[in-house]
Design a protein around this motif. Structure first.
Motif, PDB file in Angstrom:
ATOM      1  N   LYS A 240      34.166  51.556  14.106  1.00 50.68           N
ATOM      2  CA  LYS A 240      32.917  50.948  14.569  1.00 50.68           C
ATOM      3  C   LYS A 240      32.968  50.485  16.022  1.00 50.68           C
ATOM      4  N   GLY A 241      34.106  50.640  16.681  1.00 47.93           N
ATOM      5  CA  GLY A 241      34.194  50.234  18.083  1.00 47.93           C
ATOM      6  C   GLY A 241      35.476  50.740  18.715  1.00 47.93           C
ATOM      7  N   VAL A 242      35.430  50.967  20.028  1.00 44.18           N
ATOM      8  CA  VAL A 242      36.597  51.438  20.783  1.00 44.18           C
ATOM      9  C   VAL A 242      36.653  50.679  22.100  1.00 44.18           C
ATOM     10  N   GLU A 243      37.835  50.274  22.518  1.00 38.73           N
ATOM     11  CA  GLU A 243      38.005  49.687  23.842  1.00 38.73           C
ATOM     12  C   GLU A 243      39.298  50.200  24.469  1.00 38.73           C
ATOM     13  N   PHE A 244      39.293  50.283  25.807  1.00 39.81           N
ATOM     14  CA  PHE A 244      40.437  50.804  26.547  1.00 39.81           C
ATOM     15  C   PHE A 244      41.045  49.714  27.414  1.00 39.81           C
ATOM     16  N   GLY A 245      42.359  49.721  27.528  1.00 44.58           N
ATOM     17  CA  GLY A 245      43.028  48.712  28.337  1.00 44.58           C
ATOM     18  C   GLY A 245      42.721  47.322  27.822  1.00 44.58           C
ATOM     19  N   ASP A 246      42.243  46.456  28.707  1.00 44.23           N
ATOM     20  CA  ASP A 246      41.881  45.102  28.293  1.00 44.23           C
ATOM     21  C   ASP A 246      40.474  45.026  27.694  1.00 44.23           C
ATOM     22  N   GLY A 247      39.755  46.148  27.722  1.00 47.22           N
ATOM     23  CA  GLY A 247      38.484  46.254  27.028  1.00 47.22           C
ATOM     24  C   GLY A 247      37.475  45.198  27.405  1.00 47.22           C
ATOM     25  N   PHE A 248      36.936  44.522  26.402  1.00 45.02           N
ATOM     26  CA  PHE A 248      35.874  43.554  26.615  1.00 45.02           C
ATOM     27  C   PHE A 248      36.343  42.304  27.352  1.00 45.02           C
ATOM     28  N   MET A 249      37.643  42.097  27.442  1.00 42.33           N
ATOM     29  CA  MET A 249      38.157  40.972  28.218  1.00 42.33           C
ATOM     30  C   MET A 249      37.801  41.117  29.692  1.00 42.33           C
ATOM     31  N   ALA A 250      37.601  42.357  30.142  1.00 46.40           N
ATOM     32  CA  ALA A 250      37.266  42.594  31.546  1.00 46.40           C
ATOM     33  C   ALA A 250      35.944  41.930  31.921  1.00 46.40           C
ATOM     34  N   ALA A 251      35.068  41.740  30.937  1.00 45.91           N
ATOM     35  CA  ALA A 251      33.766  41.136  31.208  1.00 45.91           C
ATOM     36  C   ALA A 251      33.880  39.670  31.603  1.00 45.91           C
ATOM     37  N   LYS A 252      35.039  39.060  31.364  1.00 43.34           N
ATOM     38  CA  LYS A 252      35.233  37.645  31.666  1.00 43.34           C
ATOM     39  C   LYS A 252      36.010  37.425  32.962  1.00 43.34           C
ATOM     40  N   ARG A 253      36.373  38.506  33.631  1.00 40.96           N
ATOM     41  CA  ARG A 253      37.244  38.386  34.797  1.00 40.96           C
ATOM     42  C   ARG A 253      36.510  38.675  36.101  1.00 40.96           C
ATOM     43  N   LYS A 254      37.183  38.317  37.199  1.00 37.45           N
ATOM     44  CA  LYS A 254      36.771  38.722  38.538  1.00 37.45           C
ATOM     45  C   LYS A 254      37.468  40.030  38.872  1.00 37.45           C
ATOM     46  N   GLY A 255      36.924  40.735  39.846  1.00 35.77           N
ATOM     47  CA  GLY A 255      37.525  42.004  40.256  1.00 35.77           C
ATOM     48  C   GLY A 255      38.960  41.849  40.710  1.00 35.77           C
ATOM     49  N   SER A 256      39.236  40.751  41.405  1.00 33.28           N
ATOM     50  CA  SER A 256      40.586  40.505  41.898  1.00 33.28           C
ATOM     51  C   SER A 256      41.584  40.295  40.762  1.00 33.28           C
ATOM     52  N   GLU A 257      41.077  39.886  39.611  1.00 27.20           N
ATOM     53  CA  GLU A 257      41.944  39.676  38.449  1.00 27.20           C
ATOM     54  C   GLU A 257      42.086  40.935  37.602  1.00 27.20           C
ATOM     55  N   ASN A 258      41.074  41.784  37.658  1.00 21.59           N
ATOM     56  CA  ASN A 258      41.043  42.937  36.753  1.00 21.59           C
ATOM     57  C   ASN A 258      41.599  44.219  37.371  1.00 21.59           C
ATOM     58  N   ASN A 259      41.551  44.327  38.718  1.00 20.72           N
ATOM     59  CA  ASN A 259      42.055  45.540  39.369  1.00 20.72           C
ATOM     60  C   ASN A 259      43.560  45.683  39.195  1.00 20.72           C
ATOM     61  N   ASP A 260      44.032  46.925  39.165  1.00 21.67           N
ATOM     62  CA  ASP A 260      45.455  47.235  39.061  1.00 21.67           C
ATOM     63  C   ASP A 260      45.970  47.698  40.421  1.00 21.67           C
ATOM     64  N   PRO A 261      46.705  46.845  41.157  1.00 19.15           N
ATOM     65  CA  PRO A 261      47.195  47.210  42.491  1.00 19.15           C
ATOM     66  C   PRO A 261      48.176  48.384  42.436  1.00 19.15           C
ATOM     67  N   PHE A 262      48.139  49.223  43.460  1.00 16.88           N
ATOM     68  CA  PHE A 262      49.057  50.356  43.555  1.00 16.88           C
ATOM     69  C   PHE A 262      50.327  49.946  44.283  1.00 16.88           C
ATOM     70  N   GLU A 263      51.423  50.661  43.968  1.00 12.93           N
ATOM     71  CA  GLU A 263      52.700  50.446  44.633  1.00 12.93           C
ATOM     72  C   GLU A 263      53.540  51.715  44.512  1.00 12.93           C
ATOM     73  N   MET A 264      54.569  51.815  45.337  1.00  9.47           N
ATOM     74  CA  MET A 264      55.549  52.894  45.202  1.00  9.47           C
ATOM     75  C   MET A 264      56.672  52.397  44.299  1.00  9.47           C
ATOM     76  N   ARG A 265      56.949  53.150  43.232  1.00 13.00           N
ATOM     77  CA  ARG A 265      58.019  52.773  42.318  1.00 13.00           C
ATOM     78  C   ARG A 265      58.665  54.029  41.771  1.00 13.00           C
ATOM     79  N   ASP A 266      59.981  54.087  41.882  1.00  8.91           N
ATOM     80  CA  ASP A 266      60.727  55.262  41.412  1.00  8.91           C
ATOM     81  C   ASP A 266      60.216  56.541  42.070  1.00  8.91           C
ATOM     82  N   ASN A 267      59.960  56.453  43.382  1.00  4.93           N
ATOM     83  CA  ASN A 267      59.516  57.602  44.185  1.00  4.93           C
ATOM     84  C   ASN A 267      58.168  58.172  43.720  1.00  4.93           C
ATOM     85  N   ALA A 268      57.338  57.323  43.154  1.00  7.42           N
ATOM     86  CA  ALA A 268      56.016  57.771  42.710  1.00  7.42           C
ATOM     87  C   ALA A 268      55.014  56.641  42.919  1.00  7.42           C
TER      88      ALA A 268
END
Length: 354
Positions: A240-268
């Motif tokens: 009856k429902g599907v959510e991805f990642g943090d799902g509906f919790m994202a509706a309670k956050r700011k963009g700065s809290e919800n975005n996933d920052p990029f980095e170089m790790r293990d040559n990728a």
């Protein structure tokens, strides 16, 4: 009917009814040369089959798979692969009193309105029995995806108000509820058993994680990977429902809290967090794909329920027969199968454009 076909390049067609002689699946678009043993299919069907424990339906189906075509000398031939699963323990007499009654929570009424006829024996085509076909097809997809290093795990995250707090993928098939947290297994089992004694059923949440998925799967706009997965999972009758990642919790956050920052790790290029659940813009990022589904309580319960007959006259209904008091334990392999079917299709599509 068109609704029985799934996929674009890796195409699956399921057929059969719950109380018919058999159910089955035809898979087209299977790459040739894939080593396939009947046990690759059977092992997954055994995880879904009824009668596994005291907290699943007592229907005793062996779910023995029979491969009819598409295999030559132990390898896929590239032609359509057909799998048949006979129904041997259906008790259609249990449903005779339902011939003219509409069961709450079931597709009786809507199937009658859609087709002008319905199979009242166990729900017919709308029965969860059809998911055996999906698991058989998903087992083949799983086998092929292993060559890509992709592995999908699903597990019961909650039953009613009992929630797991740990994830240990090694214990999923070592307990009857298929939880990834042994600390809550006894409580979950007790909850299911207590509910069953009351003639009722209970819902839950199943979580799934895909490991080893490369970046780049999925397409923009209408065929986003998360959209395809949502379609696949919502096609399972009890979801009856599907959510991805943090799902509906994202509706309670700011963009700065919800975005996933990029980095170089293990040559990728990687991400420090995974709030998005491994998918950005409908395309896989290379991080784990994480999702959850809401599973409704089994609609067939022993408690008396008000309903109406075909003439609209009020009736009192009590469903007999053999039914799961909680669908989560047996829906776990179905969830894995549908995810694997989507990923297999996406891998073939990606291969076709590169």
């Amino acid at each position: 009917m068109a609704g029985s076909i799934f996929g674009q390049l890796f195409r699956v067609v399921t057929f059969g009814e719950s109380h018919g002689p058999a159910v089955g699946v035809v898979i087209d678009g299977v790459p040739p040369g894939i080593a396939l043993d009947i046990n690759d299919i059977q092992n997954e069907l055994n995880r879904r089959r009824p009668g596994q424990s005291s907290i699943t339906t007592a229907r005793n189906e062996a779910d023995q798979a029979e491969i009819l075509s598409g295999i030559f000398e132990g390898k896929t031939s590239g032609t359509p692969l057909a799998i048949l699963i006979h129904n041997k323990d259906h008790q259609s007499g249990d449903y005779n009193h339902l011939l003219n009654l509409f069961r709450p929570g079931h597709a009786d009424f809507t199937f009658l309105k859609k087709f002008g006829v319905r199979d009242h024996r166990g729900g017919g085509r709308a029965s969860g029995r059809e998911t055996a076909c999906r698991v058989a097809a998903g087992a083949l997809a799983k086998k092929i995806l292993e060559n890509y290093g992709i592995r999908t795990y699903a597990y019961t995250q909650s039953v009613g108000n009992i929630h797991a707090t740990n994830v240990d993928l090694t214990v999923i098939d070592k307990n009857p509820v298929r939880a990834a947290d042994m600390n809550v297994v006894e409580e979950m089992v007790r909850c299911i058993e207590d509910t069953q004694k009351q003639g009722d059923s209970i819902g839950g949440i199943v979580e799934a994680v895909v490991k080893g998925c490369p970046p780049g799967l999925g397409d923009p706009v209408f065929d986003k990977l998360d959209a395809l997965l949502a379609h696949a999972l919502m096609s399972i009758g009890a979801v009856k429902g599907v959510e991805f990642g943090d799902g509906f919790m994202a509706a309670k956050r700011k963009g700065s809290e919800n975005n996933d920052p990029f980095e170089m790790r293990d040559n990728a290029i990687r991400q420090k967090t995974n709030h998005a659940g491994g998918i950005l813009g409908g395309i896989s990022t290379g991080e784990d794909i994480l999702l959850r589904i809401a599973v409704k309580p089994t609609s067939s319960i022993a408690k008396e329920q008000p309903t109406v007959d075909r003439d609209g006259k009020p009736q009192v209904l009590q469903v007999s027969g053999r039914h799961d008091p909680c669908l989560c334990p047996r829906i776990v392999p179905v969830v894995e199968a549908m995810i694997n079917l989507v990923l297999m299709d996406c891998c073939l599509i990606q291969r076709s454009i590169k």
